[in-house]
Enzyme design. Structure first.
Site, PDB file in Angstrom:
ATOM      1  N   HIS B  14       0.665  -1.305   0.140  1.00 18.09           N
ATOM      2  CA  HIS B  14       0.014  -0.059   0.139  1.00 18.09           C
ATOM      3  C   HIS B  14       1.041   1.455   0.033  1.00 18.09           C
ATOM      4  O   HIS B  14       1.820   1.444   0.957  1.00 18.09           O
ATOM      5  CB  HIS B  14      -0.841   0.046   1.261  1.00 18.09           C
ATOM      6  CG  HIS B  14      -1.960  -1.181   1.257  1.00 18.09           C
ATOM      7  ND1 HIS B  14      -2.031  -1.989   2.199  1.00 18.09           N
ATOM      8  CD2 HIS B  14      -2.833  -1.682   0.183  1.00 18.09           C
ATOM      9  CE1 HIS B  14      -3.012  -2.887   2.126  1.00 18.09           C
ATOM     10  NE2 HIS B  14      -3.333  -2.646   0.687  1.00 18.09           N
ATOM     11  N   GLU B  17       1.694   3.476   3.018  1.00 18.59           N
ATOM     12  CA  GLU B  17       2.210   2.965   4.441  1.00 18.59           C
ATOM     13  C   GLU B  17       3.739   3.039   4.419  1.00 18.59           C
ATOM     14  O   GLU B  17       4.293   2.350   3.693  1.00 18.59           O
ATOM     15  CB  GLU B  17       1.495   1.566   4.460  1.00 18.59           C
ATOM     16  CG  GLU B  17       0.191   1.648   4.704  1.00 18.59           C
ATOM     17  CD  GLU B  17      -0.522   0.253   4.678  1.00 18.59           C
ATOM     18  OE1 GLU B  17       0.136  -0.871   4.940  1.00 18.59           O
ATOM     19  OE2 GLU B  17      -1.718   0.068   4.792  1.00 18.59           O
ATOM     20  N   ARG B  56      -2.994   4.661  -1.501  1.00 20.38           N
ATOM     21  CA  ARG B  56      -2.977   3.288  -1.220  1.00 20.38           C
ATOM     22  C   ARG B  56      -2.777   2.660  -2.329  1.00 20.38           C
ATOM     23  O   ARG B  56      -2.190   1.625  -2.317  1.00 20.38           O
ATOM     24  CB  ARG B  56      -4.399   2.779  -0.463  1.00 20.38           C
ATOM     25  CG  ARG B  56      -4.462   1.534   0.125  1.00 20.38           C
ATOM     26  CD  ARG B  56      -5.692   1.468   0.771  1.00 20.38           C
ATOM     27  NE  ARG B  56      -6.052  -0.018   1.155  1.00 20.38           N
ATOM     28  CZ  ARG B  56      -5.557  -0.663   2.346  1.00 20.38           C
ATOM     29  NH1 ARG B  56      -4.879   0.018   3.144  1.00 20.38           N
ATOM     30  NH2 ARG B  56      -5.978  -1.960   2.425  1.00 20.38           N
ATOM     31  N   ASN B  63      -3.309  -5.522  -2.754  1.00 19.66           N
ATOM     32  CA  ASN B  63      -3.317  -6.804  -1.655  1.00 19.66           C
ATOM     33  C   ASN B  63      -4.748  -7.391  -1.614  1.00 19.66           C
ATOM     34  O   ASN B  63      -5.001  -8.128  -0.900  1.00 19.66           O
ATOM     35  CB  ASN B  63      -3.059  -6.316  -0.256  1.00 19.66           C
ATOM     36  CG  ASN B  63      -2.598  -7.206   0.624  1.00 19.66           C
ATOM     37  OD1 ASN B  63      -1.770  -8.242   0.168  1.00 19.66           O
ATOM     38  ND2 ASN B  63      -2.902  -7.316   1.792  1.00 19.66           N
ATOM     39  N   ARG B  64      -5.296  -7.220  -2.936  1.00 15.38           N
ATOM     40  CA  ARG B  64      -6.644  -8.013  -3.158  1.00 15.38           C
ATOM     41  C   ARG B  64      -6.452  -8.520  -4.614  1.00 15.38           C
ATOM     42  O   ARG B  64      -7.756  -9.011  -5.044  1.00 15.38           O
ATOM     43  CB  ARG B  64      -7.881  -7.059  -2.928  1.00 15.38           C
ATOM     44  CG  ARG B  64      -8.266  -6.705  -1.534  1.00 15.38           C
ATOM     45  CD  ARG B  64      -8.407  -7.661  -0.230  1.00 15.38           C
ATOM     46  NE  ARG B  64      -8.607  -6.920   0.957  1.00 15.38           N
ATOM     47  CZ  ARG B  64      -7.862  -6.623   1.669  1.00 15.38           C
ATOM     48  NH1 ARG B  64      -6.528  -6.811   1.399  1.00 15.38           N
ATOM     49  NH2 ARG B  64      -8.101  -6.200   2.999  1.00 15.38           N
ATOM     50  N   HIS B 106       3.209  -3.623   6.581  1.00 12.95           N
ATOM     51  CA  HIS B 106       2.088  -2.913   6.604  1.00 12.95           C
ATOM     52  C   HIS B 106       2.005  -1.880   7.785  1.00 12.95           C
ATOM     53  O   HIS B 106       2.647  -2.177   8.816  1.00 12.95           O
ATOM     54  CB  HIS B 106       0.821  -3.713   6.522  1.00 12.95           C
ATOM     55  CG  HIS B 106       0.703  -4.214   5.257  1.00 12.95           C
ATOM     56  ND1 HIS B 106      -0.129  -3.920   4.201  1.00 12.95           N
ATOM     57  CD2 HIS B 106       1.175  -5.469   4.634  1.00 12.95           C
ATOM     58  CE1 HIS B 106      -0.350  -4.721   3.065  1.00 12.95           C
ATOM     59  NE2 HIS B 106       0.735  -5.539   3.254  1.00 12.95           N
ATOM     60  N   GLU B 164       2.055  -5.743  10.688  1.00 14.83           N
ATOM     61  CA  GLU B 164       1.123  -4.728  10.718  1.00 14.83           C
ATOM     62  C   GLU B 164       1.188  -3.905  12.095  1.00 14.83           C
ATOM     63  O   GLU B 164       1.200  -4.013  13.149  1.00 14.83           O
ATOM     64  CB  GLU B 164      -0.352  -5.367  10.756  1.00 14.83           C
ATOM     65  CG  GLU B 164      -1.306  -4.404  10.612  1.00 14.83           C
ATOM     66  CD  GLU B 164      -1.671  -3.975   9.145  1.00 14.83           C
ATOM     67  OE1 GLU B 164      -1.191  -2.877   8.666  1.00 14.83           O
ATOM     68  OE2 GLU B 164      -2.100  -4.942   8.400  1.00 14.83           O
ATOM     69  N   TYR B 275     -10.370   0.965   5.607  1.00 19.82           N
ATOM     70  CA  TYR B 275     -11.323   0.103   5.714  1.00 19.82           C
ATOM     71  C   TYR B 275     -12.730   0.881   5.617  1.00 19.82           C
ATOM     72  O   TYR B 275     -13.715   0.055   5.563  1.00 19.82           O
ATOM     73  CB  TYR B 275     -11.381  -0.885   6.844  1.00 19.82           C
ATOM     74  CG  TYR B 275     -10.225  -1.963   6.882  1.00 19.82           C
ATOM     75  CD1 TYR B 275      -9.307  -1.946   5.824  1.00 19.82           C
ATOM     76  CD2 TYR B 275      -9.969  -2.862   7.850  1.00 19.82           C
ATOM     77  CE1 TYR B 275      -8.396  -3.007   5.605  1.00 19.82           C
ATOM     78  CE2 TYR B 275      -8.726  -3.689   7.615  1.00 19.82           C
ATOM     79  CZ  TYR B 275      -8.370  -3.909   6.443  1.00 19.82           C
ATOM     80  OH  TYR B 275      -7.130  -4.874   6.494  1.00 19.82           O
TER      81      TYR B 275
END
Lengths: 295, 295
Positions: B14, B17, B56, B63-64, B106, B164, B275
């Site tokens: 991302h 980050e 991002r 990351n998807r 992350h 994370e 999110y």
């Protein structure tokens, strides 16, 4: 000074600063919360497209689009340039505006608490600021000179206030700061009402003012890449004194980099996310006590 | 299990980050910091274009993008789809990868300290996690089942770990968390080296594991607009118990909204900025003690 007749509350000038955006939505749903008897009030979601996608801006920073020459330049056609011209029609025109007071709601990743940023030392701005900081010690007052040559939204009128609240991450709502900001807005509106009714008590004779004197960029290599971070001893220490020789950055290799100025300063906007691209690691201010006994 | 031969450290999956991105840059400048004698190591800046613009992602969340069917779908042509296919060639192919271990770095706006997110309960993953949390109480271990059907980058190999770290705002470097993350990486690399040399001491017989059991969205109106914020009593309380009936949201009008589940849970990713658009106000986990005495 004349009566305050028109007030505007502006949110989402930056689309990823959610506090202001959701306060505007709340006020639009419950307009009685901000209605006062002696002036008209309007709300404005300044950058709805950026808010929709959760970004600071679509093409460029809207809060740098209010230069007089840019507002009159018909060749500027980015989303934010067009939006600035529309806002200039709604609240302005700059120099002869329809509104007397603008409250422009912002958030910052820096630990600036509840900051009021004023653009000039007009007695009205100073007296309101002194009142707010006297009744709430969390309120700090900054001065960044904003005249008609400024590119900021608040420069559309003489009494333009930025409310800058933090620390809060971009794209996030912090309930505690949301309610503190909301309460501060009501206090300001009540003050304006009392001002119009000549019922201001002028008990506040001094004001602590943090006057902007410049900015410091991150150390960078010759490619422009950042080489150091805000020093842990300085992180979240907005409005605290920084003395010559104290650490200001920590390099990626772990070396302290000290502040080389000659006098004590008071940094603000320390580690503001949006300022990395502007080349600003922090803004420096001088702390001063202003005597308000001008009568 | 076989020897660990190839390890990849991935940052800026991302682009906003920054901790992982700048650690990768540091390791590329000083490769001896991550070199170990018994395995090869490589670094990867996963989403350089997003990092360049401090967002991002450019088109969609990288990351998807690691579903097998998407990696093999030549019609998918967004920037991140193309990038995922390139990464699959560099580290993968998924299912038969060139790397044995991935550390995907992350950050989060949630108060998750130093979290390790594992995708399965393979003894190797559990033992490494137990070791890390035993020597550093700041380390928490989460399990989100990640099999070959997962769309996460770490699903490229069996031993994919997400690190994370938070809380830190998007687009910001926090020096303290930067150095804690860096130190954690060295500890992991040293563990892998010891593993290869059969010198792991198996003193850690239990592991506290936070197993993901679902997510909760913000309360929304029928336009999909958020109607409440994370409750101040819950903000920054990741990994702490949330009991039935305790406040979880605070509406814009100031009303408490309580948690209506039937059992105590342990929320994580509370108020993660990224999110909001995914409809996730927090992830819920169950806390469990895992016995590692499988021998």
């Amino acid at each position: 000074m004349n009566q305050i007749n028109h007030v505007a509350i502006v949110g989402a000038t930056h689309g990823n600063e959610f506090t202001g955006a959701y306060l505007i939505k709340k006020f639009e749903q419950f307009p009685h919360l901000i209605q006062r008897s002696s002036f008209n009030i309007q709300t404005l979601l300044a950058n709805p497209e950026a808010f929709k996608v959760g970004r600071r801006y679509i093409d460029k920073d809207l809060n740098r689009c209010f230069l007089n020459q840019d507002l009159q330049n018909s060749t500027l056609s980015s989303y934010e340039d067009i939006r600035a011209k529309a806002i200039n029609q709604i609240l302005g025109p700059k120099g002869n505006p329809q509104v007397d007071v603008i409250l422009d709601l912002h958030t910052t990743t820096a630990n600036m608490g509840l900051s009021i940023i004023i653009g000039n030392q007009h007695p009205f701005c100073l007296q309101l600021s002194a009142y707010l900081s006297a009744i709430n010690p969390l309120v700090k007052v900054c001065l960044t000179t904003t005249n008609l040559d400024s590119s900021l939204l608040k420069s559309l009128c003489q009494y333009g206030f930025v409310i800058e609240v933090g620390p809060v991450a971009q794209g996030v709502l912090n309930a505690d700061l949301f309610y503190k900001t909301e309460k501060l807005i009501y206090t300001i509106l009540d003050y304006l009402e009392a001002y119009n009714q000549n019922s201001i008590s002028s008990d506040n004779h001094t004001l602590t003012l943090y006057q902007s004197i410049g900015t410091i960029d991150y150390p960078r290599n010759n490619l422009g890449e950042i080489q150091a971070m805000i020093h842990p001893q300085l992180q979240f220490r907005d409005y605290e004194p920084l003395h010559p020789g104290e650490p200001i950055f920590l390099s990626f290799e772990g070396q302290d980099i000290n502040y080389e100025g000659e006098s004590t300063v008071y940094p603000i906007f320390i580690n503001e996310a949006a300022y990395y691209e502007k080349g600003i690691a922090m803004c420096l201010t001088q702390k001063q006590e202003v005597n308000l006994n001008w009568e």
